[in-house]
Design a protein around this motif. Structure first.
Motif, short mmCIF file in Angstrom:
data_model
loop_
_atom_site.label_atom_id
_atom_site.label_comp_id
_atom_site.label_asym_id
_atom_site.label_seq_id
_atom_site.Cartn_x
_atom_site.Cartn_y
_atom_site.Cartn_z
N MET A 48 1.12 -1.16 -0.35
CA MET A 48 -0.02 -0.10 -0.31
C MET A 48 1.07 0.68 -0.05
N GLU A 49 0.57 1.95 -0.86
CA GLU A 49 1.29 3.17 -0.75
C GLU A 49 0.73 4.10 0.41
N LYS A 50 1.74 5.14 0.45
CA LYS A 50 2.17 5.25 1.83
C LYS A 50 1.56 7.30 2.32
N MET A 51 0.33 7.72 2.20
CA MET A 51 -0.06 8.88 2.61
C MET A 51 1.64 10.38 2.52
N THR A 52 1.06 11.30 2.18
CA THR A 52 2.34 12.41 2.15
C THR A 52 1.50 13.35 2.95
N LEU A 53 1.70 13.43 4.23
CA LEU A 53 1.18 14.22 5.45
C LEU A 53 1.54 15.60 5.37
N GLU A 54 0.51 16.64 5.23
CA GLU A 54 0.62 18.08 5.20
C GLU A 54 1.99 18.73 6.63
N ASN A 55 2.77 19.95 5.99
CA ASN A 55 3.72 19.80 7.08
C ASN A 55 2.80 20.54 9.04
N ARG A 56 2.67 20.00 9.33
CA ARG A 56 1.28 20.24 11.08
C ARG A 56 1.65 19.14 11.43
N ASN A 83 -3.88 14.95 14.84
CA ASN A 83 -4.58 14.24 16.86
C ASN A 83 -3.69 13.28 16.60
N PRO A 84 -3.86 13.13 18.07
CA PRO A 84 -3.14 11.62 18.00
C PRO A 84 -4.02 10.57 17.60
N SER A 85 -5.10 10.69 17.82
CA SER A 85 -5.68 9.62 16.94
C SER A 85 -5.93 9.28 15.69
N GLU A 86 -6.01 10.94 15.26
CA GLU A 86 -6.70 10.59 13.54
C GLU A 86 -4.59 9.74 12.78
N LEU A 87 -3.83 9.99 13.92
CA LEU A 87 -2.17 9.41 13.91
C LEU A 87 -2.41 8.06 13.90
N ALA A 88 -2.75 7.83 15.36
CA ALA A 88 -2.77 6.28 15.48
C ALA A 88 -3.75 5.28 14.95
N ARG A 89 -4.78 5.79 13.78
CA ARG A 89 -5.77 5.34 13.00
C ARG A 89 -4.88 5.17 11.81
N MET A 90 -4.29 6.18 11.23
CA MET A 90 -3.76 5.95 10.04
C MET A 90 -2.42 5.11 9.82
N TYR A 149 -2.14 2.58 12.01
CA TYR A 149 -3.05 1.46 12.16
C TYR A 149 -3.42 0.23 10.59
N ASP A 150 -4.12 1.91 10.14
CA ASP A 150 -4.75 1.13 8.67
C ASP A 150 -2.69 1.01 7.87
N GLU A 151 -1.61 1.75 8.16
CA GLU A 151 -0.22 1.63 7.68
C GLU A 151 -0.68 2.72 5.89
N LYS A 152 -1.63 3.46 6.40
CA LYS A 152 -0.74 4.34 5.18
C LYS A 152 0.27 5.83 5.42
N ILE A 153 0.80 5.69 7.03
CA ILE A 153 1.94 6.62 7.24
C ILE A 153 2.70 5.73 7.94
N THR A 154 3.80 5.84 8.19
CA THR A 154 4.81 5.18 8.80
C THR A 154 4.94 5.78 9.97
#
Length: 78
Positions: free
Chosen positions: A1-9, A12-19, A21-26
């Protein structure tokens, strides 16, 4: 799965945890997009250990945080 590119900001920790878990971010994204304080702490953690700021060190940093949290809970029970 291709990872998302996060904005420079910060996110929310819950949002990051979900991403994560879903392997959308490193793990590195997770550590460096929560808050300015955590990003600074992570950079200091790496500098003290003379390790690069990368995926491996972000995992080690998260493990370090978990151990510290467990230690504080255990001490609170004494």
């Amino acid at each position: 799965m291709e990872k998302m590119t996060l904005e420079n900001r910060f996110y929310n920790p819950s949002e990051l945890a979900r991403m994560l878990y879903d392997e959308k971010i490193t793990g590195l994204d997770y550590v460096t997009h929560q808050s300015e304080e955590q990003t600074r702490d992570f950079k200091e953690y790496c500098a003290r250990r003379a390790v690069p700021e990368n995926e491996e060190s972000s995992g080690n940093y998260l493990n370090h945080l978990l151990r510290e949290e467990e230690r504080s809970h255990t001490e609170g029970l004494d």
